[in-house]
Design a protein around this motif. Structure first.
Motif, PDB file in Angstrom:
ATOM      1  N   GLU A 113       1.302  10.690 -28.449  1.00 21.83           N
ATOM      2  CA  GLU A 113       2.615  10.448 -27.437  1.00 21.83           C
ATOM      3  C   GLU A 113       2.251  10.249 -26.184  1.00 21.83           C
ATOM      4  O   GLU A 113       2.907  10.146 -25.361  1.00 21.83           O
ATOM      5  CB  GLU A 113       3.435  11.628 -27.601  1.00 21.83           C
ATOM      6  CG  GLU A 113       4.097  11.632 -29.071  1.00 21.83           C
ATOM      7  CD  GLU A 113       5.200  12.446 -29.208  1.00 21.83           C
ATOM      8  OE1 GLU A 113       6.275  12.236 -30.112  1.00 21.83           O
ATOM      9  OE2 GLU A 113       5.409  13.315 -28.393  1.00 21.83           O
ATOM     10  N   ASP A 114       0.782  10.187 -25.877  1.00 17.67           N
ATOM     11  CA  ASP A 114       0.544   9.786 -24.372  1.00 17.67           C
ATOM     12  C   ASP A 114      -0.262   8.544 -24.123  1.00 17.67           C
ATOM     13  O   ASP A 114      -1.232   8.197 -24.959  1.00 17.67           O
ATOM     14  CB  ASP A 114      -0.527  11.107 -23.997  1.00 17.67           C
ATOM     15  CG  ASP A 114      -1.037  10.963 -22.664  1.00 17.67           C
ATOM     16  OD1 ASP A 114      -1.889   9.977 -22.161  1.00 17.67           O
ATOM     17  OD2 ASP A 114      -0.807  11.846 -21.889  1.00 17.67           O
ATOM     18  N   ASN A 115       0.466   7.612 -23.246  1.00 22.17           N
ATOM     19  CA  ASN A 115       0.000   6.236 -23.327  1.00 22.17           C
ATOM     20  C   ASN A 115      -1.559   6.335 -23.002  1.00 22.17           C
ATOM     21  O   ASN A 115      -2.192   5.534 -23.438  1.00 22.17           O
ATOM     22  CB  ASN A 115       0.735   5.617 -22.661  1.00 22.17           C
ATOM     23  CG  ASN A 115       1.983   5.205 -23.055  1.00 22.17           C
ATOM     24  OD1 ASN A 115       2.287   5.361 -24.279  1.00 22.17           O
ATOM     25  ND2 ASN A 115       3.073   4.933 -22.141  1.00 22.17           N
ATOM     26  N   LYS A 116      -1.986   7.157 -21.889  1.00 22.37           N
ATOM     27  CA  LYS A 116      -3.202   7.137 -21.358  1.00 22.37           C
ATOM     28  C   LYS A 116      -4.196   7.512 -22.604  1.00 22.37           C
ATOM     29  O   LYS A 116      -5.304   6.926 -22.767  1.00 22.37           O
ATOM     30  CB  LYS A 116      -3.689   8.042 -20.284  1.00 22.37           C
ATOM     31  CG  LYS A 116      -4.786   7.962 -19.616  1.00 22.37           C
ATOM     32  CD  LYS A 116      -4.856   9.022 -18.332  1.00 22.37           C
ATOM     33  CE  LYS A 116      -6.332   8.993 -17.802  1.00 22.37           C
ATOM     34  NZ  LYS A 116      -6.181   9.947 -16.436  1.00 22.37           N
ATOM     35  N   ARG A 118      -3.987   7.270 -25.792  1.00 22.15           N
ATOM     36  CA  ARG A 118      -3.876   6.174 -26.799  1.00 22.15           C
ATOM     37  C   ARG A 118      -4.665   4.923 -26.375  1.00 22.15           C
ATOM     38  O   ARG A 118      -5.307   4.446 -27.083  1.00 22.15           O
ATOM     39  CB  ARG A 118      -2.364   5.778 -27.183  1.00 22.15           C
ATOM     40  CG  ARG A 118      -1.338   6.634 -27.982  1.00 22.15           C
ATOM     41  CD  ARG A 118      -0.357   6.016 -28.734  1.00 22.15           C
ATOM     42  NE  ARG A 118       0.076   4.837 -27.998  1.00 22.15           N
ATOM     43  CZ  ARG A 118       1.435   5.212 -27.377  1.00 22.15           C
ATOM     44  NH1 ARG A 118       1.964   6.037 -27.180  1.00 22.15           N
ATOM     45  NH2 ARG A 118       1.674   4.106 -26.706  1.00 22.15           N
ATOM     46  N   ASP A 119      -4.628   4.812 -25.221  1.00 25.14           N
ATOM     47  CA  ASP A 119      -5.281   3.471 -24.542  1.00 25.14           C
ATOM     48  C   ASP A 119      -6.790   4.012 -24.909  1.00 25.14           C
ATOM     49  O   ASP A 119      -7.706   3.052 -25.013  1.00 25.14           O
ATOM     50  CB  ASP A 119      -5.135   3.303 -23.115  1.00 25.14           C
ATOM     51  CG  ASP A 119      -3.756   2.569 -22.990  1.00 25.14           C
ATOM     52  OD1 ASP A 119      -3.195   1.948 -23.984  1.00 25.14           O
ATOM     53  OD2 ASP A 119      -3.173   2.390 -21.765  1.00 25.14           O
ATOM     54  N   ASN A 122      -7.962   3.634 -28.323  1.00 25.63           N
ATOM     55  CA  ASN A 122      -8.066   2.212 -28.572  1.00 25.63           C
ATOM     56  C   ASN A 122      -9.367   1.554 -28.240  1.00 25.63           C
ATOM     57  O   ASN A 122     -10.230   0.839 -28.778  1.00 25.63           O
ATOM     58  CB  ASN A 122      -6.899   1.411 -27.938  1.00 25.63           C
ATOM     59  CG  ASN A 122      -5.736   1.653 -28.801  1.00 25.63           C
ATOM     60  OD1 ASN A 122      -5.689   1.954 -29.855  1.00 25.63           O
ATOM     61  ND2 ASN A 122      -4.452   1.390 -28.239  1.00 25.63           N
ATOM     62  N   GLU A 194      -3.847  -1.643 -20.918  1.00 28.46           N
ATOM     63  CA  GLU A 194      -2.259  -1.743 -20.762  1.00 28.46           C
ATOM     64  C   GLU A 194      -1.901  -3.079 -21.238  1.00 28.46           C
ATOM     65  O   GLU A 194      -0.862  -2.989 -21.993  1.00 28.46           O
ATOM     66  CB  GLU A 194      -1.838  -0.988 -19.698  1.00 28.46           C
ATOM     67  CG  GLU A 194      -0.332  -0.748 -19.661  1.00 28.46           C
ATOM     68  CD  GLU A 194       0.069  -0.117 -18.581  1.00 28.46           C
ATOM     69  OE1 GLU A 194       1.316   0.236 -18.522  1.00 28.46           O
ATOM     70  OE2 GLU A 194      -0.645   0.364 -17.748  1.00 28.46           O
ATOM     71  N   ARG A 197      -2.391  -4.063 -24.727  1.00 28.82           N
ATOM     72  CA  ARG A 197      -1.607  -3.379 -25.847  1.00 28.82           C
ATOM     73  C   ARG A 197      -0.114  -4.142 -25.601  1.00 28.82           C
ATOM     74  O   ARG A 197       0.296  -4.145 -26.849  1.00 28.82           O
ATOM     75  CB  ARG A 197      -1.328  -1.914 -25.211  1.00 28.82           C
ATOM     76  CG  ARG A 197      -0.576  -1.078 -26.072  1.00 28.82           C
ATOM     77  CD  ARG A 197      -0.876   0.223 -26.135  1.00 28.82           C
ATOM     78  NE  ARG A 197      -0.961   0.667 -24.691  1.00 28.82           N
ATOM     79  CZ  ARG A 197       0.132   1.382 -23.981  1.00 28.82           C
ATOM     80  NH1 ARG A 197       1.231   1.050 -24.364  1.00 28.82           N
ATOM     81  NH2 ARG A 197       0.016   1.639 -22.628  1.00 28.82           N
ATOM     82  N   LYS A 198       0.373  -4.233 -24.329  1.00 31.36           N
ATOM     83  CA  LYS A 198       1.676  -5.023 -24.381  1.00 31.36           C
ATOM     84  C   LYS A 198       1.709  -6.359 -24.925  1.00 31.36           C
ATOM     85  O   LYS A 198       2.586  -6.915 -25.563  1.00 31.36           O
ATOM     86  CB  LYS A 198       2.046  -5.301 -22.804  1.00 31.36           C
ATOM     87  CG  LYS A 198       2.354  -3.834 -22.206  1.00 31.36           C
ATOM     88  CD  LYS A 198       2.805  -4.006 -20.450  1.00 31.36           C
ATOM     89  CE  LYS A 198       3.251  -2.751 -20.248  1.00 31.36           C
ATOM     90  NZ  LYS A 198       3.508  -2.885 -18.867  1.00 31.36           N
ATOM     91  N   TYR A 201       1.576  -6.035 -28.809  1.00 31.06           N
ATOM     92  CA  TYR A 201       2.827  -5.926 -29.128  1.00 31.06           C
ATOM     93  C   TYR A 201       3.727  -7.069 -29.171  1.00 31.06           C
ATOM     94  O   TYR A 201       4.461  -7.221 -30.199  1.00 31.06           O
ATOM     95  CB  TYR A 201       3.552  -4.744 -28.456  1.00 31.06           C
ATOM     96  CG  TYR A 201       5.015  -4.776 -28.709  1.00 31.06           C
ATOM     97  CD1 TYR A 201       5.561  -4.286 -29.820  1.00 31.06           C
ATOM     98  CD2 TYR A 201       6.098  -5.106 -27.588  1.00 31.06           C
ATOM     99  CE1 TYR A 201       6.601  -3.871 -30.038  1.00 31.06           C
ATOM    100  CE2 TYR A 201       7.568  -4.996 -27.905  1.00 31.06           C
ATOM    101  CZ  TYR A 201       7.793  -4.447 -29.088  1.00 31.06           C
ATOM    102  OH  TYR A 201       9.314  -4.216 -29.351  1.00 31.06           O
TER     103      TYR A 201
END
Length: 469
Positions: A113-116, A118-119, A122, A194, A197-198, A201
Motif C-alpha cells: 500500500e506504499d507507492n514508494k 511498490r516502485d 517493480n 512513477e 507506472r502511470k 496503467y
C-alpha cells in the motif's frame, strides 16, 4: 566496492560455470591485442626483410600462423560470449527469481500500500537477473580493458616512458565522467518509474477488453491517449536529460584523447636516447593505439556507466531484502470453536501517516452472534478487519482472541480462524462526471441529472474540487 563484490558472488553462486567462462573470455579478448603487438611487429619486420632479400620464408610462415591462430581464438571467444551470457542469465533467472518470489510472498502488507515501496519492488523485479549478470560482465570488461591499456603502455614504455604514462592518464577523465553518467542515469530511471507506472496503467485502460464498453460510451480514448503521451514523454525526457548531461563532456574528452594519441605517435616516431623503433613495432603500436582509442571512448564509458547502474541496483536490492516479513511461526490446529475477540484501547495509523484511523477503540465480539460495522468511507471498517486478520501488526493497544494477543498467532492459524472477502470496486479511467453518469447512460446527453446535488449527497463535493482539472 562491496556491492561490486556482491555482484560477483551472486553471479558465481547462481552460475559458476558461466562466471568462469566470462572471465576467461574477457581476458582472452583484451590480452590478445597486447600479444598481437609483438606478433604483428615481427610479421611486418619479416615482410620488409623478405622484400630486401634478407628474410626467411619459414620464419615468415611461422609468424603468419601465429597471427591466424590468435585471431581465430579471439574471434571464437567473441562469438561464444553471447551464448555464455544468455545461459548465465537463464540460470540466474531460475534461482534468483525464485528467491525474490519467496521474499515477496512473506512481505508485510504495508509495503503493498506504499507507492514508494511498490516502485522499488517493480525496479528490483524488472529484469533483475540481467542487471546482475550484465553488472558482473561490465565489471570484468572494465578490468580487462584496464589490463589492455596497461599492457599497451608497457610495450610503449620500452620506447618512451612519458608516452606510456600518457596512455594511462588519458583514461582517467573518461572513467570519472562515465561514473557520473551512470549515477545520473540510474537516478533518472528512479524518477521515471512513477511515470511508467502511470502510463502502463493508462495502457491497460485503453487496451483492455474489460473497459471497452466505457471507452465506447464516453469516447474517452483520445483523452486517455493524450494523458498516456504526456506521461510517456515525461519519462523519456528524464532519461534523455540524464544522458545528454554527460554526453558532450565525454565526447570533448574523446577529442582530447585523439590529440593525445597523435602526439604519442609522433613521439614514438622520433629517436629516443639513440634508440630507433622498428617499422614493424611502430606500425603495430600505432594500430593498437587507434583500436585502444575506440575502447577508451566507446567500450570503457559504456562499461563504467552500466556497472554504476548495476551497483545502484544492488543498493535497491539490499533495501528490498531488508523489508520486514510476516513472522513464520509454527502453526497448531485450533480446536476451539467458540472464540471471543476483544479490542482494548486499539489505536492505529497507517505507515508514513500521522492520521489515526482508529483511536482508542474498545469492543467485544462474542461467539454465535452477528455483527455489522457501519460507517462512512475512511472511518476504519476495513482497517479493523486488516488488524484482526494480522495484515497489519504495528498498532497500539491490544487485540485478543480467546485472551491471546493476535500477534502471537501464526498466519496459518489466523487463516484458519478468519474467512475474509474484501470489497472490490471498478475504477474507470474517466472523469468524475462520467463516473456518476454511468449509472444512467441514457441521460448522458441531457442535463436532467443534478451532478452537484449528487456530489453533495455523497459528501464528495469538497474532495472533487481538490482533484486536478
Amino acid at each position: 566496492m562491496n556491492r561490486i563484490m556482491q555482484l560477483c558472488k551472486q553471479t558465481y553462486r547462481y552460475s559458476p560455470i558461466g562466471t568462469i567462462s566470462i572471465i576467461i573470455q574477457k581476458i582472452i579478448e583484451d590480452l590478445i591485442p597486447v600479444i598481437s603487438v609483438y606478433i604483428v611487429a615481427e610479421l611486418v619486420n619479416q615482410v620488409i626483410a623478405m622484400a630486401s632479400g634478407s628474410g626467411n620464408k619459414s620464419t615468415l610462415l611461422f609468424w603468419l600462423t601465429i597471427m591466424f591462430v590468435t585471431e581465430g581464438v579471439n574471434w571464437l571467444s567473441k562469438e561464444m560470449i553471447q551464448y555464455i551470457k544468455g545461459k548465465a542469465i537463464v540460470q540466474v533467472r531460475i534461482k534468483f527469481g525464485s528467491e525474490l518470489l519467496k521474499k515477496i510472498a512473506v512481505l508485510k502488507y504495508e509495503y503493498f500500500e506504499d507507492n514508494k515501496a511498490r516502485d522499488l519492488v517493480n525496479r528490483v523485479f524488472e529484469k533483475g537477473e540481467e542487471k546482475i549478470v550484465n553488472g558482473f560482465y561490465q565489471f570484468v570488461s572494465f578490468v580487462a580493458s584496464g589490463l589492455r591499456v596497461v599492457g599497451i603502455a608497457m610495450v610503449v614504455y620500452a620506447q618512451n616512458q612519458y608516452a606510456a604514462l600518457a596512455i594511462i592518464l588519458l583514461d582517467i577523465p573518461i572513467v570519472l565522467l562515465s561514473i557520473r553518467n551512470g549515477t545520473a542515469s540510474f537516478k533518472a530511471n528512479q524518477e521515471a518509474t512513477e511515470c511508467r507506472r502511470k502510463y502502463q496503467y493508462l495502457e491497460e485502460v485503453m487496451l483492455s477488453r474489460e473497459a471497452a464498453n466505457e471507452r465506447n460510451i464516453f469516447g474517452s480514448f483520445p483523452k486517455l491517449s493524450n494523458k498516456w503521451s504526456k506521461e510517456f514523454d515525461k519519462a523519456k525526457k528524464l532519461e534523455m536529460a540524464a544522458f545528454l548531461q554527460y554526453f558532450i563532456p565525454i565526447r570533448v574528452s574523446a577529442l582530447a584523447q585523439i590529440a593525445g594519441i597523435v602526439i604519442i605517435m609522433i613521439v614514438l616516431a622520433l629517436p629516443t636516447n639513440g634508440n630507433v623503433i622498428s617499422a614493424g613495432l611502430f606500425m603495430s603500436v600505432t594500430g593498437n593505439l587507434i583500436q585502444l582509442f575506440k575502447v577508451q571512448t566507446g567500450q570503457m564509458p559504456f562499461c563504467v556507466s552500466e556497472l554504476v547502474k548495476s551497483v545502484n541496483y544492488q543498493k535497491e536490492l539490499e533495501e528490498f531484502l531488508s523489508y520486514k516479513e510476516i513472522p513464520q511461526m509454527s502453526a497448531s490446529m485450533l480446536k476451539e470453536k467458540n472464540m471471543t475477540i476483544e479490542c482494548k484501547n486499539l489505536t492505529f495509523s497507517y505507515p508514513n501517516s500521522s492520521r489515526k484511523v482508529l483511536d482508542g477503540v474498545n469492543l467485544t465480539i462474542e461467539p454465535w452472534k452477528n455483527y455489522a460495522f457501519v460507517g462512512a468511507n475512511g472511518s476504519g471498517k476495513t482497517t479493523l478487519v486488516k488488524l484482526l486478520t494480522g495484515i497489519y501488526t504495528e498498532y497500539e493497544g491490544s487485540i485478543l482472541i480467546n485472551g491471546k494477543e493476535v500477534r502471537e498467532y501464526s498466519p496459518m492459524e489466523l487463516h484458519h480462524i478468519f474467512s475474509v472477502v474484501f470489497q472490490d470496486f471498478s475504477r474507470y479511467g474517466i472523469y468524475v462526471r462520467d463516473n456518476i453518469l454511468i449509472g444512467d447512460v441514457e441521460k448522458i446527453e441531457d442535463n436532467t441529472i443534478e451532478i452537484e446535488s449528487i456530489l453533495h449527497q455523497l459528501a464528495l463535493w469538497d474532495k472533487v474540487h481538490q482533484l486536478p482539472q
